[in-house]
Design a protein around this motif. Structure first.
Motif, PDB file in Angstrom:
ATOM      1  N   UNK A  43      38.795  34.380  27.017  1.00 24.49           N
ATOM      2  CA  UNK A  43      37.954  34.684  28.163  1.00 24.49           C
ATOM      3  C   UNK A  43      38.560  35.822  28.972  1.00 24.49           C
ATOM      4  N   UNK A  44      37.697  36.747  29.349  1.00 25.26           N
ATOM      5  CA  UNK A  44      38.112  37.838  30.214  1.00 25.26           C
ATOM      6  C   UNK A  44      37.011  38.057  31.233  1.00 25.26           C
ATOM      7  N   UNK A  45      37.388  38.061  32.519  1.00 24.12           N
ATOM      8  CA  UNK A  45      36.419  38.226  33.590  1.00 24.12           C
ATOM      9  C   UNK A  45      36.834  39.390  34.483  1.00 24.12           C
ATOM     10  N   UNK A  46      35.868  40.238  34.843  1.00 19.38           N
ATOM     11  CA  UNK A  46      36.182  41.289  35.810  1.00 19.38           C
ATOM     12  C   UNK A  46      36.288  40.671  37.207  1.00 19.38           C
ATOM     13  N   UNK A  54      44.192  40.626  46.670  1.00 26.92           N
ATOM     14  CA  UNK A  54      45.418  39.818  46.658  1.00 26.92           C
ATOM     15  C   UNK A  54      45.313  38.793  45.532  1.00 26.92           C
ATOM     16  N   UNK A  55      46.286  38.814  44.647  1.00 26.84           N
ATOM     17  CA  UNK A  55      46.313  37.892  43.519  1.00 26.84           C
ATOM     18  C   UNK A  55      46.991  36.600  43.957  1.00 26.84           C
ATOM     19  N   UNK A  56      46.171  35.662  44.432  1.00 23.27           N
ATOM     20  CA  UNK A  56      46.660  34.385  44.944  1.00 23.27           C
ATOM     21  C   UNK A  56      46.980  33.446  43.779  1.00 23.27           C
ATOM     22  N   UNK A  92      38.884  48.969  38.398  1.00 24.44           N
ATOM     23  CA  UNK A  92      39.134  50.089  39.299  1.00 24.44           C
ATOM     24  C   UNK A  92      40.609  50.509  39.226  1.00 24.44           C
ATOM     25  N   UNK A  93      41.489  49.539  39.330  1.00 23.88           N
ATOM     26  CA  UNK A  93      42.931  49.751  39.142  1.00 23.88           C
ATOM     27  C   UNK A  93      43.214  49.174  37.754  1.00 23.88           C
ATOM     28  N   UNK A  94      43.626  49.925  36.809  1.00 24.43           N
ATOM     29  CA  UNK A  94      43.824  49.338  35.475  1.00 24.43           C
ATOM     30  C   UNK A  94      44.874  48.222  35.520  1.00 24.43           C
ATOM     31  N   UNK A  95      44.374  47.005  35.671  1.00 21.23           N
ATOM     32  CA  UNK A  95      45.275  45.861  35.813  1.00 21.23           C
ATOM     33  C   UNK A  95      44.636  44.632  35.191  1.00 21.23           C
TER      34      UNK A  95
END
Length: 179
Positions: A43-46, A54-56, A92-95
């Protein structure tokens, strides 16, 4: 033993928000059997576009996800709990970041003293402590809500390590009335 409902902390206004999850993973699929069948599915979600996402450590939109760091801690308390990896992608930010769909076991620990609204949702949640005692992380069987409960020792571990995006609310126990 005290127990807490683990929920998303809405005070974090710029937390990452995965998009399209509920179209791919439904609440009915949130049991060990379904998740184990999806073992080979990736699974991959944008994520929704934000200026400074912020990556909580805990995301709970329709489906609960935990960060890799949070998963590692939870596995120390419940080694055989079911997790499914998902990748959150910021285009948007390749991450890309790995998060884990968490599927705690459902247990019968609802107290008869619990109160419900007319629509069947919980008005006052009370658990039977003796039935919950063997479990560290679980969901309650027999209610419409999909609460994740954690024991006091798990809650303390999360708080000591500075995890973000998590709110804890103490749960009432049978025979112990709190105001």
């Amino acid at each position: 033993m005290n127990y807490f409902i683990m929920s998303y902390d809405e005070r974090v206004y710029n937390a990452v928000k995965p998009m399209g999850v509920s179209q791919v993973i439904t609440k009915e699929m949130l049991d060990e059997e379904h998740i184990r069948k999806m073992n080979k599915v990736h699974f991959q979600f944008p994520i929704s576009e934000q200026n400074a996402a912020e990556y909580v450590d805990f995301i709970q939109d329709s489906i609960p996800f935990v960060s890799d760091r949070c998963k590692q801690l939870m596995e120390k308390y419940v080694p055989h709990m079911c997790f499914k990896s998902v990748v959150l992608t910021d285009q948007k930010q390749p991450r890309q970041d790995v998060y884990w769909l968490i599927v705690p076991p459902r247990i019968h620990c609802l107290s008869v003293e619990s109160e419900f609204h007319k629509d069947g949702t919980v008005k006052r949640l009370i658990i039977d402590e003796q039935k919950a005692a063997p479990y560290k992380i679980f969901r309650i069987d027999g209610i419409l809500e999909d609460y994740i409960l954690i024991s006091l020792d798990v809650a303390e571990s999360l708080l000591r390590r500075g995890f973000t995006g998590i709110r804890l609310k103490k749960v009432e126990k049978e025979g112990v009335y709190e105001r």
